[in-house]
Enzyme design. Sequence first.
Site, short mmCIF file in Angstrom:
data_model
loop_
_atom_site.label_atom_id
_atom_site.label_comp_id
_atom_site.label_asym_id
_atom_site.label_seq_id
_atom_site.Cartn_x
_atom_site.Cartn_y
_atom_site.Cartn_z
N CYS A 74 2.07 0.85 13.00
CA CYS A 74 3.32 1.37 12.45
C CYS A 74 3.96 2.40 13.39
CB CYS A 74 3.06 2.00 11.08
SG CYS A 74 2.09 0.95 10.04
N THR A 76 10.51 -7.61 -11.67
CA THR A 76 9.88 -8.90 -11.97
C THR A 76 8.72 -9.14 -11.01
OG1 THR A 76 11.98 -9.72 -12.76
CG2 THR A 76 10.33 -11.38 -12.22
N GLY A 106 -2.38 -6.14 0.01
CA GLY A 106 -2.76 -7.54 0.17
C GLY A 106 -2.93 -7.97 1.61
N HIS A 107 -2.01 -7.55 2.48
CA HIS A 107 -2.00 -8.15 3.82
C HIS A 107 -3.10 -7.63 4.74
CE1 HIS A 107 0.23 -5.10 6.44
NE2 HIS A 107 0.44 -4.59 5.24
N GLY A 128 0.82 -1.21 0.00
CA GLY A 128 0.00 0.00 0.00
C GLY A 128 0.86 1.26 0.00
N THR A 129 1.96 1.22 0.73
CA THR A 129 2.84 2.38 0.81
C THR A 129 3.38 2.74 -0.57
OG1 THR A 129 3.46 1.74 3.06
CG2 THR A 129 4.95 3.26 1.91
N GLN A 184 -7.61 0.21 4.17
CA GLN A 184 -8.44 -0.38 5.23
C GLN A 184 -9.86 -0.66 4.78
OE1 GLN A 184 -7.47 -1.60 8.02
NE2 GLN A 184 -5.41 -0.76 8.17
N1 PLP Z 1 -2.67 2.96 4.37
C1 PLP Z 1 -3.36 2.58 5.45
C2 PLP Z 1 -4.66 3.24 5.77
C3 PLP Z 1 -2.87 1.56 6.28
O1 PLP Z 1 -3.56 1.18 7.35
C4 PLP Z 1 -1.62 0.96 5.96
C5 PLP Z 1 -1.02 -0.07 6.83
O2 PLP Z 1 -1.28 -0.12 8.02
C6 PLP Z 1 -0.95 1.39 4.80
C7 PLP Z 1 -1.50 2.40 4.03
C8 PLP Z 1 0.36 0.80 4.38
O3 PLP Z 1 0.16 -0.42 3.71
P1 PLP Z 1 1.39 -1.42 3.51
O4 PLP Z 1 1.67 -2.02 4.85
O5 PLP Z 1 0.90 -2.44 2.53
O6 PLP Z 1 2.50 -0.63 2.98
#
Ligand code: PLP
Length: 384
Positions: free
Chosen positions: A325, A237, A200-201, A72-73, A179
Amino acid sequence: MKTIYLDNNATTSVAPEVFEAMKPFLTELWGNPSSMHTFGGQVARHIERAREQVADLLGAENPSEIIFTSCGTESNNTAFHSALATARDKHKVITTSVEHPAVLNPAKQLAVQGREVAFIPVDGMGRLDLSEIERAIDGRTALVSVMWANNETGVVFPVERIAEMCEERGVPFHVDAVQAAGKIPIDLKKAPITFLSISGHKLHAPKGVGVLYVRRGTPFSPFIVGGHQEHSRRGGTENVASIVAIGKACEMAISRMDEERVKVTKLRDRLEKGILDIIPRSFIHGDTQHRLPNTTNIGFEAVEGEAILLLMNEYGICASSGSACTSGSLDPSHVMIAMGIPFTRAHGSIRFSLSRYSTDEEIDFVLKVLPGIIQRLRELSPVS
Ligand code: PLP
Protein backbone atom coordinates in the site's frame (compact mmCIF):
# COMPACT_ATOMS: atom_id res chain seq x y z
CA MET A 1 7.08 -15.69 -19.04
CA LYS A 2 5.87 -17.54 -15.98
CA THR A 3 4.84 -15.39 -13.01
CA ILE A 4 6.52 -16.31 -9.75
CA TYR A 5 4.21 -14.77 -7.21
CA LEU A 6 5.90 -14.24 -3.85
CA ASP A 7 3.79 -11.26 -2.78
CA ASN A 8 0.95 -12.98 -0.96
CA ASN A 9 0.86 -10.47 1.91
CA ALA A 10 -0.24 -7.91 -0.70
CA THR A 11 -2.97 -10.14 -2.07
CA THR A 12 -3.60 -13.80 -2.82
CA SER A 13 -5.06 -15.65 -5.78
CA VAL A 14 -8.66 -16.79 -5.45
CA ALA A 15 -8.57 -20.54 -4.73
CA PRO A 16 -10.28 -22.52 -7.52
CA GLU A 17 -12.61 -24.12 -4.93
CA VAL A 18 -13.55 -20.65 -3.65
CA PHE A 19 -14.27 -19.46 -7.18
CA GLU A 20 -16.52 -22.48 -7.77
CA ALA A 21 -18.39 -21.81 -4.51
CA MET A 22 -19.09 -18.16 -5.38
CA LYS A 23 -20.01 -18.65 -9.06
CA PRO A 24 -23.72 -19.55 -8.57
CA PHE A 25 -24.21 -16.24 -6.71
CA LEU A 26 -23.01 -14.32 -9.78
CA THR A 27 -25.11 -16.35 -12.21
CA GLU A 28 -28.38 -18.03 -11.21
CA LEU A 29 -28.62 -17.04 -7.51
CA TRP A 30 -28.32 -13.28 -7.89
CA GLY A 31 -31.34 -12.24 -5.81
CA ASN A 32 -31.32 -9.80 -2.92
CA PRO A 33 -31.17 -11.73 0.39
CA SER A 34 -33.52 -9.18 2.01
CA SER A 35 -36.34 -9.83 -0.53
CA MET A 36 -39.62 -11.32 0.62
CA HIS A 37 -39.82 -13.66 -2.38
CA THR A 38 -38.15 -17.03 -2.37
CA PHE A 39 -35.89 -16.18 -5.32
CA GLY A 40 -34.07 -13.54 -3.30
CA GLY A 41 -34.69 -14.80 0.22
CA GLN A 42 -33.17 -18.24 -0.46
CA VAL A 43 -29.76 -16.57 -0.73
CA ALA A 44 -29.81 -15.46 2.92
CA ARG A 45 -29.09 -18.92 4.28
CA HIS A 46 -25.85 -19.03 2.28
CA ILE A 47 -24.75 -15.88 4.07
CA GLU A 48 -25.55 -17.56 7.39
CA ARG A 49 -23.53 -20.63 6.36
CA ALA A 50 -20.57 -18.36 5.54
CA ARG A 51 -20.97 -16.71 8.95
CA GLU A 52 -20.63 -20.12 10.58
CA GLN A 53 -17.56 -20.98 8.50
CA VAL A 54 -15.84 -17.72 9.48
CA ALA A 55 -16.81 -18.19 13.14
CA ASP A 56 -15.25 -21.67 13.02
CA LEU A 57 -11.92 -20.38 11.69
CA LEU A 58 -11.79 -17.72 14.40
CA GLY A 59 -13.04 -19.96 17.22
CA ALA A 60 -15.87 -17.48 17.85
CA GLU A 61 -18.45 -18.53 20.42
CA ASN A 62 -21.37 -17.64 18.13
CA PRO A 63 -21.76 -16.86 14.39
CA SER A 64 -23.78 -13.78 15.35
CA GLU A 65 -20.47 -12.23 16.42
CA ILE A 66 -19.41 -12.07 12.75
CA ILE A 67 -20.21 -8.94 10.69
CA PHE A 68 -19.42 -8.91 6.97
CA THR A 69 -17.77 -5.74 5.67
CA SER A 70 -16.15 -4.60 2.42
CA CYS A 71 -12.51 -5.07 3.49
CA GLY A 72 -10.03 -5.19 6.35
CA THR A 73 -9.75 -1.40 6.28
CA GLU A 74 -13.50 -0.98 6.86
CA SER A 75 -13.40 -3.53 9.68
CA ASN A 76 -10.59 -1.62 11.40
CA ASN A 77 -12.35 1.73 10.96
CA THR A 78 -15.56 0.24 12.34
CA ALA A 79 -13.83 -1.05 15.47
CA PHE A 80 -12.27 2.38 16.11
CA HIS A 81 -15.52 4.20 15.44
CA SER A 82 -17.61 1.87 17.58
CA ALA A 83 -15.27 1.84 20.57
CA LEU A 84 -15.15 5.64 20.70
CA ALA A 85 -18.83 6.21 19.94
CA THR A 86 -19.94 3.88 22.73
CA ALA A 87 -17.52 5.17 25.38
CA ARG A 88 -18.20 8.87 25.23
CA ASP A 89 -16.31 9.73 28.39
CA LYS A 90 -13.13 8.00 27.15
CA HIS A 91 -10.92 9.63 24.57
CA LYS A 92 -7.69 7.70 24.44
CA VAL A 93 -6.57 5.07 21.94
CA ILE A 94 -3.44 2.95 22.29
CA THR A 95 -1.88 1.27 19.27
CA THR A 96 1.59 0.45 17.92
CA SER A 97 3.95 2.29 15.63
CA VAL A 98 4.07 -0.63 13.17
CA GLU A 99 0.37 -1.08 12.36
CA HIS A 100 -0.87 -1.15 8.77
CA PRO A 101 -2.06 2.26 7.48
CA ALA A 102 -5.60 0.86 7.90
CA VAL A 103 -5.08 1.30 11.66
CA LEU A 104 -2.37 3.96 11.76
CA ASN A 105 -4.35 6.48 9.72
CA PRO A 106 -7.65 6.17 11.64
CA ALA A 107 -5.55 6.60 14.80
CA LYS A 108 -3.78 9.67 13.38
CA GLN A 109 -7.12 11.12 12.32
CA LEU A 110 -8.36 10.79 15.89
CA ALA A 111 -5.25 12.60 17.10
CA VAL A 112 -5.98 15.45 14.66
CA GLN A 113 -9.52 15.58 16.09
CA GLY A 114 -8.05 16.14 19.54
CA ARG A 115 -8.15 12.63 21.01
CA GLU A 116 -5.17 11.23 22.85
CA VAL A 117 -3.36 8.53 20.85
CA ALA A 118 -0.36 6.54 22.09
CA PHE A 119 1.82 4.75 19.54
CA ILE A 120 3.76 2.03 21.37
CA PRO A 121 7.27 1.58 19.86
CA VAL A 122 8.97 -1.70 18.90
CA ASP A 123 12.56 -2.85 19.37
CA GLY A 124 15.09 -3.62 16.63
CA MET A 125 13.51 -7.04 16.06
CA GLY A 126 10.03 -5.53 15.69
CA ARG A 127 8.88 -6.75 19.14
CA LEU A 128 6.61 -4.96 21.57
CA ASP A 129 7.36 -4.39 25.23
CA LEU A 130 4.06 -5.32 26.89
CA SER A 131 4.85 -3.31 30.00
CA GLU A 132 4.71 -0.17 27.82
CA ILE A 133 1.14 -1.04 26.80
CA GLU A 134 0.30 -1.76 30.43
CA ARG A 135 1.70 1.62 31.49
CA ALA A 136 -0.22 3.44 28.76
CA ILE A 137 -3.63 2.01 29.73
CA ASP A 138 -5.51 4.32 32.08
CA GLY A 139 -9.06 5.30 33.01
CA ARG A 140 -9.44 7.38 29.81
CA THR A 141 -8.64 4.49 27.43
CA ALA A 142 -11.45 3.66 24.99
CA LEU A 143 -9.53 1.12 22.88
CA VAL A 144 -6.24 -0.76 22.54
CA SER A 145 -5.50 -1.93 18.99
CA VAL A 146 -2.60 -4.27 18.16
CA MET A 147 -2.11 -6.29 14.98
CA TRP A 148 -1.79 -10.07 15.28
CA ALA A 149 1.00 -10.24 12.70
CA ASN A 150 2.91 -7.52 10.91
CA ASN A 151 2.39 -7.39 7.15
CA GLU A 152 5.97 -6.33 6.35
CA THR A 153 8.06 -8.53 8.64
CA GLY A 154 5.60 -11.27 9.56
CA VAL A 155 6.42 -10.71 13.26
CA VAL A 156 3.62 -12.14 15.42
CA PHE A 157 2.58 -10.20 18.52
CA PRO A 158 1.43 -11.85 21.80
CA VAL A 159 -2.15 -10.65 21.38
CA GLU A 160 -3.58 -13.31 23.72
CA ARG A 161 -1.55 -11.82 26.60
CA ILE A 162 -2.46 -8.27 25.64
CA ALA A 163 -6.13 -9.36 25.52
CA GLU A 164 -5.93 -10.60 29.11
CA MET A 165 -4.24 -7.38 30.20
CA CYS A 166 -7.03 -5.34 28.60
CA GLU A 167 -9.77 -7.55 30.03
CA GLU A 168 -8.36 -7.15 33.56
CA ARG A 169 -8.59 -3.38 33.11
CA GLY A 170 -11.99 -3.43 31.42
CA VAL A 171 -10.66 -1.89 28.19
CA PRO A 172 -11.89 -3.08 24.74
CA PHE A 173 -9.17 -4.69 22.63
CA HIS A 174 -9.10 -4.70 18.81
CA VAL A 175 -6.85 -6.99 16.79
CA ASP A 176 -6.06 -6.47 13.11
CA ALA A 177 -5.70 -10.15 12.18
CA VAL A 178 -5.69 -9.54 8.42
CA GLN A 179 -2.27 -11.17 7.97
CA ALA A 180 -2.72 -13.87 10.60
CA ALA A 181 -6.06 -15.36 9.56
CA GLY A 182 -5.64 -18.59 7.66
CA LYS A 183 -1.90 -18.73 8.35
CA ILE A 184 -1.74 -19.35 12.11
CA PRO A 185 -4.39 -20.58 14.58
CA ILE A 186 -6.79 -18.02 16.03
CA ASP A 187 -9.02 -19.08 18.92
CA LEU A 188 -11.30 -16.39 20.24
CA LYS A 189 -12.59 -18.77 22.91
CA LYS A 190 -9.15 -18.64 24.50
CA ALA A 191 -8.35 -14.95 24.03
CA PRO A 192 -10.72 -12.25 25.38
CA ILE A 193 -10.42 -10.10 22.24
CA THR A 194 -13.27 -7.61 21.75
CA PHE A 195 -12.97 -6.79 18.04
CA LEU A 196 -11.00 -8.63 15.33
CA SER A 197 -10.60 -7.79 11.63
CA ILE A 198 -9.90 -10.08 8.71
CA SER A 199 -9.85 -9.60 4.93
CA GLY A 200 -10.91 -11.98 2.15
CA HIS A 201 -8.17 -11.25 -0.34
CA LYS A 202 -5.38 -12.25 2.04
CA LEU A 203 -6.72 -15.79 2.40
CA HIS A 204 -7.57 -16.83 -1.15
CA ALA A 205 -11.01 -15.20 -1.36
CA PRO A 206 -11.59 -12.14 -3.60
CA LYS A 207 -10.90 -8.49 -2.86
CA GLY A 208 -13.78 -6.43 -1.52
CA VAL A 209 -14.94 -8.52 1.41
CA GLY A 210 -13.89 -8.45 5.04
CA VAL A 211 -15.08 -9.44 8.48
CA LEU A 212 -15.32 -7.70 11.80
CA TYR A 213 -15.73 -9.99 14.79
CA VAL A 214 -17.49 -8.28 17.70
CA ARG A 215 -17.61 -10.23 20.98
CA ARG A 216 -21.15 -10.81 22.21
CA GLY A 217 -22.26 -8.20 24.71
CA THR A 218 -19.94 -5.49 23.37
CA PRO A 219 -21.72 -2.14 22.92
CA PHE A 220 -21.72 -1.45 19.18
CA SER A 221 -22.24 1.56 16.95
CA PRO A 222 -22.31 0.96 13.16
CA PHE A 223 -19.79 2.78 10.96
CA ILE A 224 -21.77 2.37 7.70
CA VAL A 225 -25.31 3.40 8.46
CA GLY A 226 -28.11 2.49 6.07
CA GLY A 227 -30.44 -0.50 5.73
CA HIS A 228 -31.00 -3.17 8.29
CA GLN A 229 -28.48 -5.61 6.82
CA GLU A 230 -26.18 -7.53 9.18
CA HIS A 231 -28.75 -7.00 11.96
CA SER A 232 -28.42 -3.23 11.49
CA ARG A 233 -24.71 -3.40 12.26
CA ARG A 234 -23.55 -2.68 8.69
CA GLY A 235 -25.80 -1.07 6.10
CA GLY A 236 -25.55 -1.95 2.40
CA THR A 237 -26.86 -4.83 0.28
CA GLU A 238 -24.68 -7.83 0.97
CA ASN A 239 -21.88 -8.80 -1.44
CA VAL A 240 -23.29 -12.32 -1.43
CA ALA A 241 -20.83 -14.01 -3.81
CA SER A 242 -17.84 -12.66 -1.92
CA ILE A 243 -19.36 -13.47 1.47
CA VAL A 244 -19.86 -17.07 0.32
CA ALA A 245 -16.27 -16.97 -0.96
CA ILE A 246 -14.75 -15.82 2.33
CA GLY A 247 -16.76 -18.53 4.12
CA LYS A 248 -15.39 -21.20 1.79
CA ALA A 249 -11.85 -19.78 2.12
CA CYS A 250 -12.13 -20.01 5.92
CA GLU A 251 -13.38 -23.59 5.69
CA MET A 252 -10.41 -24.49 3.49
CA ALA A 253 -8.00 -22.73 5.84
CA ILE A 254 -9.26 -24.81 8.77
CA SER A 255 -8.76 -28.12 7.03
CA ARG A 256 -5.38 -27.26 5.49
CA MET A 257 -3.66 -25.00 7.98
CA ASP A 258 -1.47 -27.57 9.76
CA GLU A 259 -0.22 -29.12 6.55
CA GLU A 260 0.31 -25.78 4.82
CA ARG A 261 2.20 -24.27 7.72
CA VAL A 262 4.78 -27.06 7.49
CA LYS A 263 5.06 -26.84 3.72
CA VAL A 264 5.22 -23.05 3.50
CA THR A 265 7.66 -22.70 6.41
CA LYS A 266 10.02 -25.18 4.74
CA LEU A 267 9.96 -23.28 1.46
CA ARG A 268 10.35 -19.89 3.15
CA ASP A 269 13.27 -21.12 5.25
CA ARG A 270 14.99 -22.57 2.18
CA LEU A 271 14.58 -19.27 0.34
CA GLU A 272 15.85 -17.30 3.31
CA LYS A 273 18.83 -19.52 4.06
CA GLY A 274 19.72 -19.68 0.37
CA ILE A 275 19.76 -15.89 0.09
CA LEU A 276 21.74 -15.33 3.32
CA ASP A 277 24.28 -18.02 2.33
CA ILE A 278 24.89 -16.75 -1.20
CA ILE A 279 24.42 -12.99 -1.00
CA PRO A 280 26.89 -11.08 1.18
CA ARG A 281 25.58 -8.24 3.39
CA SER A 282 22.01 -9.54 3.46
CA PHE A 283 20.08 -9.57 6.75
CA ILE A 284 16.72 -10.79 8.01
CA HIS A 285 14.50 -8.07 9.50
CA GLY A 286 12.29 -9.02 12.44
CA ASP A 287 12.01 -11.64 15.15
CA THR A 288 12.41 -15.03 13.47
CA GLN A 289 11.17 -16.86 16.60
CA HIS A 290 7.71 -15.33 16.42
CA ARG A 291 6.88 -14.99 12.77
CA LEU A 292 4.27 -15.97 10.19
CA PRO A 293 5.25 -19.13 8.30
CA ASN A 294 5.06 -17.46 4.88
CA THR A 295 6.96 -14.20 5.31
CA THR A 296 10.59 -13.14 5.18
CA ASN A 297 11.84 -9.57 5.01
CA ILE A 298 15.44 -9.34 3.88
CA GLY A 299 17.62 -6.24 3.80
CA PHE A 300 20.34 -5.94 1.16
CA GLU A 301 22.95 -3.40 2.15
CA ALA A 302 23.73 -0.65 -0.39
CA VAL A 303 20.97 -1.44 -2.92
CA GLU A 304 17.62 0.21 -3.53
CA GLY A 305 14.63 -2.05 -2.91
CA GLU A 306 12.75 -0.59 -5.87
CA ALA A 307 15.66 -1.37 -8.20
CA ILE A 308 15.69 -4.98 -6.97
CA LEU A 309 11.94 -5.21 -7.56
CA LEU A 310 12.26 -3.84 -11.09
CA LEU A 311 14.98 -6.31 -12.04
CA MET A 312 13.16 -9.24 -10.43
CA ASN A 313 10.08 -8.16 -12.36
CA GLU A 314 12.01 -8.75 -15.60
CA TYR A 315 12.21 -12.41 -14.58
CA GLY A 316 8.51 -12.53 -13.62
CA ILE A 317 9.26 -12.52 -9.88
CA CYS A 318 6.76 -10.54 -7.80
CA ALA A 319 7.71 -9.36 -4.30
CA SER A 320 7.41 -6.13 -2.37
CA SER A 321 9.58 -3.47 -0.82
CA GLY A 322 7.84 -2.19 2.28
CA SER A 323 4.07 -2.55 2.26
CA ALA A 324 2.22 -2.87 -1.04
CA CYS A 325 0.00 0.00 0.00
CA THR A 326 2.96 2.36 0.41
CA SER A 327 5.09 1.25 -2.53
CA GLY A 328 5.23 4.01 -5.05
CA SER A 329 6.80 6.22 -2.40
CA LEU A 330 10.55 6.01 -2.02
CA ASP A 331 10.60 6.67 1.74
CA PRO A 332 11.72 3.70 3.84
CA SER A 333 8.70 2.02 5.33
CA HIS A 334 7.38 3.22 8.69
CA VAL A 335 7.93 -0.30 10.02
CA MET A 336 11.65 -0.24 9.15
CA ILE A 337 11.94 3.23 10.66
CA ALA A 338 10.14 2.12 13.86
CA MET A 339 12.55 -0.83 14.15
CA GLY A 340 15.52 1.51 13.80
CA ILE A 341 16.87 -0.37 10.77
CA PRO A 342 19.80 1.61 9.32
CA PHE A 343 18.68 3.72 6.34
CA THR A 344 20.97 1.97 3.82
CA ARG A 345 19.52 -1.42 4.71
CA ALA A 346 15.91 -0.31 5.16
CA HIS A 347 16.00 1.09 1.64
CA GLY A 348 17.10 -2.25 0.24
CA SER A 349 14.56 -4.37 2.06
CA ILE A 350 12.46 -6.88 0.17
CA ARG A 351 9.49 -8.80 1.50
CA PHE A 352 8.90 -12.25 0.07
CA SER A 353 5.55 -13.73 1.09
CA LEU A 354 4.64 -17.25 0.04
CA SER A 355 1.37 -19.15 -0.17
CA ARG A 356 0.01 -22.68 -0.34
CA TYR A 357 0.62 -22.48 -4.11
CA SER A 358 4.35 -21.66 -3.85
CA THR A 359 6.66 -24.38 -5.18
CA ASP A 360 10.24 -25.64 -4.84
CA GLU A 361 10.89 -24.74 -8.48
CA GLU A 362 9.93 -21.12 -7.81
CA ILE A 363 12.31 -20.91 -4.86
CA ASP A 364 15.10 -22.49 -6.95
CA PHE A 365 14.54 -19.90 -9.67
CA VAL A 366 14.72 -16.95 -7.24
CA LEU A 367 17.90 -18.37 -5.71
CA LYS A 368 19.36 -18.68 -9.20
CA VAL A 369 18.71 -15.14 -10.42
CA LEU A 370 18.72 -12.97 -7.29
CA PRO A 371 22.48 -13.07 -6.52
CA GLY A 372 23.23 -11.75 -10.04
CA ILE A 373 20.63 -8.98 -9.63
CA ILE A 374 22.11 -7.79 -6.32
CA GLN A 375 25.65 -7.97 -7.68
CA ARG A 376 24.71 -5.94 -10.77
CA LEU A 377 23.04 -3.28 -8.65
CA ARG A 378 25.91 -3.09 -6.20
CA GLU A 379 28.36 -2.59 -9.06
CA LEU A 380 26.27 0.39 -10.17
CA SER A 381 25.83 1.80 -6.67
CA PRO A 382 28.10 4.69 -5.60
CA VAL A 383 28.02 3.48 -1.96
CA SER A 384 28.66 -0.21 -2.50
N1 PLP B 1 -4.33 -4.77 7.88
C1 PLP B 1 -3.22 -5.39 7.46
C2 PLP B 1 -2.25 -5.93 8.46
C3 PLP B 1 -2.97 -5.53 6.09
O1 PLP B 1 -1.86 -6.14 5.67
C4 PLP B 1 -3.90 -4.98 5.16
C5 PLP B 1 -3.65 -5.04 3.71
O2 PLP B 1 -2.52 -5.10 3.26
C6 PLP B 1 -5.06 -4.37 5.67
C7 PLP B 1 -5.24 -4.28 7.03
C8 PLP B 1 -6.09 -3.79 4.76
O3 PLP B 1 -6.95 -4.79 4.27
P1 PLP B 1 -7.88 -4.50 3.01
O4 PLP B 1 -6.98 -4.46 1.82
O5 PLP B 1 -8.84 -5.65 2.95
O6 PLP B 1 -8.55 -3.22 3.26
